[in-house]
Design a protein around this motif. Structure first.
Motif, PDB file in Angstrom:
ATOM      1  N   CYS A   1       0.847  -1.202   0.000  1.00 20.23           N
ATOM      2  CA  CYS A   1       0.000   0.000   0.000  1.00 20.23           C
ATOM      3  C   CYS A   1       0.875   1.242   0.000  1.00 20.23           C
ATOM      4  CB  CYS A   1      -0.929  -0.002   1.210  1.00 20.23           C
ATOM      5  SG  CYS A   1      -2.031  -1.411   1.278  1.00 20.23           S
ATOM      6  N   LYS A   2       1.451   1.497  -1.120  1.00 19.30           N
ATOM      7  CA  LYS A   2       2.301   2.675  -1.259  1.00 19.30           C
ATOM      8  C   LYS A   2       1.777   3.540  -2.397  1.00 19.30           C
ATOM      9  CE  LYS A   2       6.511   0.403   0.395  1.00 19.30           C
ATOM     10  NZ  LYS A   2       7.925   0.030   0.072  1.00 19.30           N
ATOM     11  N   ARG A   3       2.076   4.801  -2.333  1.00 14.43           N
ATOM     12  CA  ARG A   3       1.687   5.697  -3.414  1.00 14.43           C
ATOM     13  C   ARG A   3       2.271   5.181  -4.733  1.00 14.43           C
ATOM     14  NH1 ARG A   3       3.748  10.474  -5.757  1.00 14.43           N
ATOM     15  NH2 ARG A   3       5.566  10.375  -4.382  1.00 14.43           N
ATOM     16  N   GLY A   4       1.414   5.040  -5.730  1.00 17.47           N
ATOM     17  CA  GLY A   4       1.845   4.522  -7.028  1.00 17.47           C
ATOM     18  C   GLY A   4       1.677   3.030  -7.184  1.00 17.47           C
ATOM     19  N   ALA A   5       1.376   2.311  -6.092  1.00 14.45           N
ATOM     20  CA  ALA A   5       1.199   0.866  -6.192  1.00 14.45           C
ATOM     21  C   ALA A   5      -0.084   0.549  -6.956  1.00 14.45           C
ATOM     22  CB  ALA A   5       1.149   0.249  -4.803  1.00 14.45           C
ATOM     23  N   ALA A   6      -0.060  -0.548  -7.703  1.00 13.00           N
ATOM     24  CA  ALA A   6      -1.228  -0.970  -8.483  1.00 13.00           C
ATOM     25  C   ALA A   6      -2.133  -1.863  -7.649  1.00 13.00           C
ATOM     26  CB  ALA A   6      -0.789  -1.710  -9.739  1.00 13.00           C
ATOM     27  N   VAL A   7      -3.437  -1.653  -7.777  1.00 11.25           N
ATOM     28  CA  VAL A   7      -4.428  -2.547  -7.179  1.00 11.25           C
ATOM     29  C   VAL A   7      -5.257  -3.138  -8.318  1.00 11.25           C
ATOM     30  CG1 VAL A   7      -4.482  -1.137  -5.093  1.00 11.25           C
ATOM     31  CG2 VAL A   7      -6.231  -0.786  -6.851  1.00 11.25           C
ATOM     32  N   THR A   8      -5.829  -4.297  -8.069  1.00  6.96           N
ATOM     33  CA  THR A   8      -6.562  -5.022  -9.104  1.00  6.96           C
ATOM     34  C   THR A   8      -8.060  -4.780  -8.972  1.00  6.96           C
ATOM     35  OG1 THR A   8      -4.877  -6.751  -9.237  1.00  6.96           O
ATOM     36  CG2 THR A   8      -7.076  -7.317 -10.025  1.00  6.96           C
ATOM     37  N   LEU A   9      -8.679  -4.395 -10.075  1.00  3.88           N
ATOM     38  CA  LEU A   9     -10.132  -4.214 -10.130  1.00  3.88           C
ATOM     39  C   LEU A   9     -10.820  -5.344 -10.877  1.00  3.88           C
ATOM     40  CD1 LEU A   9     -11.278  -1.665  -8.732  1.00  3.88           C
ATOM     41  CD2 LEU A   9      -8.970  -1.265  -9.558  1.00  3.88           C
TER      42      LEU A   9
END
Length: 355
Positions: free
Chosen positions: A311-319
């Motif tokens: 959980c860092k700025r710029g990290a990708a999460v999956t939708l």
């Protein structure tokens, strides 16, 4: 996608599978989808509008391209210019097309749509039988090369409407000997005792949607969707989040704001106001719920349970992806996977890997 088409082709019996590429190939993109399918062996495509047919023809110059939404008045020239096949569903359409052909125009064979349940497009079943038995000259004048119908409930194997439609359509086919037929959509490939006839019309299943709801998905996933975290913050119990403060933290929570919203086609119905379930994202494999209202360009996600390193700025999460398949995403947004796919917006960066 091509492997899904080949799997469905294997369920087409002695017929062959076409491909429905309407709605920009269900959000994939007509050009890359048709190109890949053509290279894979598909030679028959179905679209909704003439504009989609023109795009398909540009990629597949030798394919048969059917336009499902019928023949609008005065559009015959466009069909002829791009060798598109109209799907005719009324006497007016049949007569206009037949007159155009009899005027000497060089056109591709048309399809005849007979309505067996939907009450949406197509000739009534009785009209279709009457036409087949008493007006064969009209059929010949229109140059019909395919007769088709559309299932209303094929994804529900227990719905008796399926058997009624299969039986009704069989009478139409019998009355039009020698003309190829088509009834199977994506889910139709998995219906017991459903004939394949000469052409099948898979759509949603090609793109990874589950044609057998409630059962394991026999299709391979095709689409993935990720978005990036642009800001993180900790909120304390009692703090309200999002438009109109529709979600209130019950305790200290870690929130991530991701760069995606309803302007990107992600449904606002995935919002999660107080006391309701909404959409969710996967953060390093951990399911993290949306909180508050999905806004135009942003969604807030509760990432408290995810690993801090993910959980860092710029990290990708999956939708979309992994356990978040199209059906799960649709359920979280109070809609269906079809809408999720076809709403995929133009602001996304699309990367094609081995369609």
């Amino acid at each position: 996608m091509v492997s899904n088409w080949r799997a469905l082709s294997g369920l087409a019996g002695t017929g062959h599978a076409g491909a429905v590429v309407k709605a920009d190939a269900y959000g994939i993109g007509i050009e890359p989808a048709v190109s890949a399918l053509t290279q894979g062996g598909c030679d028959t495509f179905f679209v909704a509008h003439v504009s989609e047919g023109i795009r398909t023809r540009a990629v597949a110059p030798d394919a048969t391209v059917y336009v499902l939404n019928g023949l609008l008045p005065g559009t015959c020239d466009a069909y002829a210019a791009h060798r598109l096949s109209p799907v005719l569903g009324s006497h007016d359409e049949l007569l206009e097309w037949a007159g155009f052909r009899q005027g000497g125009a060089a056109v591709a064979p048309a399809a005849l749509h007979v309505d067996t349940a939907m009450n949406r497009l197509g000739l009534w079943q009785g009209e279709g039988l009457s036409l087949a038995r008493e007006r064969k000259d009209t059929i010949e004048a229109a140059g019909i090369g395919l007769v088709m119908t559309h299932f209303a409930s094929s994804e529900d194997v227990g719905d008796p409407a399926n058997a009624r439609q299969i039986a009704a359509f069989s009478h139409i086919v019998e009355a039009l000997p020698g003309i190829p037929a088509s009834i199977k959509n994506s889910s139709g490939h998995f219906l017991k005792d459903c004939p394949s006839y000469q052409v099948t019309r898979p759509g949603y299943a090609l793109y990874g949607g589950n044609p057998t709801p409630g059962q394991p998905n026999p299709m391979k996933p095709v689409v993935g969707l990720t978005a990036r975290i642009i800001q993180l913050r900790d909120v304390e119990a009692g703090m309200q989040v999002g438009y109109n403060g529709r979600w209130t933290a019950k305790g200290r929570r870690r929130l991530a704001t991701i760069c995606l919203g309803y302007a990107d086609g992600y449904p606002r119905n995935a919002s999660a106001p107080e006391g309701t379930a909404g959409g969710f994202a996967l953060v390093d494999g951990v399911s993290c719920p949306f909180v508050g209202t999905v806004s135009m360009d942003l969604i807030i996600v509760d990432v408290t349970d995810a690993a801090p390193a993910a959980c860092k700025r710029g990290a990708a999460v999956t939708l979309i992806g992994g356990s978040l398949d199209l059906e799960a995403v649709g359920a979280g947004a109070k809609t269906i996977g079809y809408e999720i796919l076809t709403n995929l917006g133009r602001r996304y960066t699309r990367r094609y890997v081995g369609l």
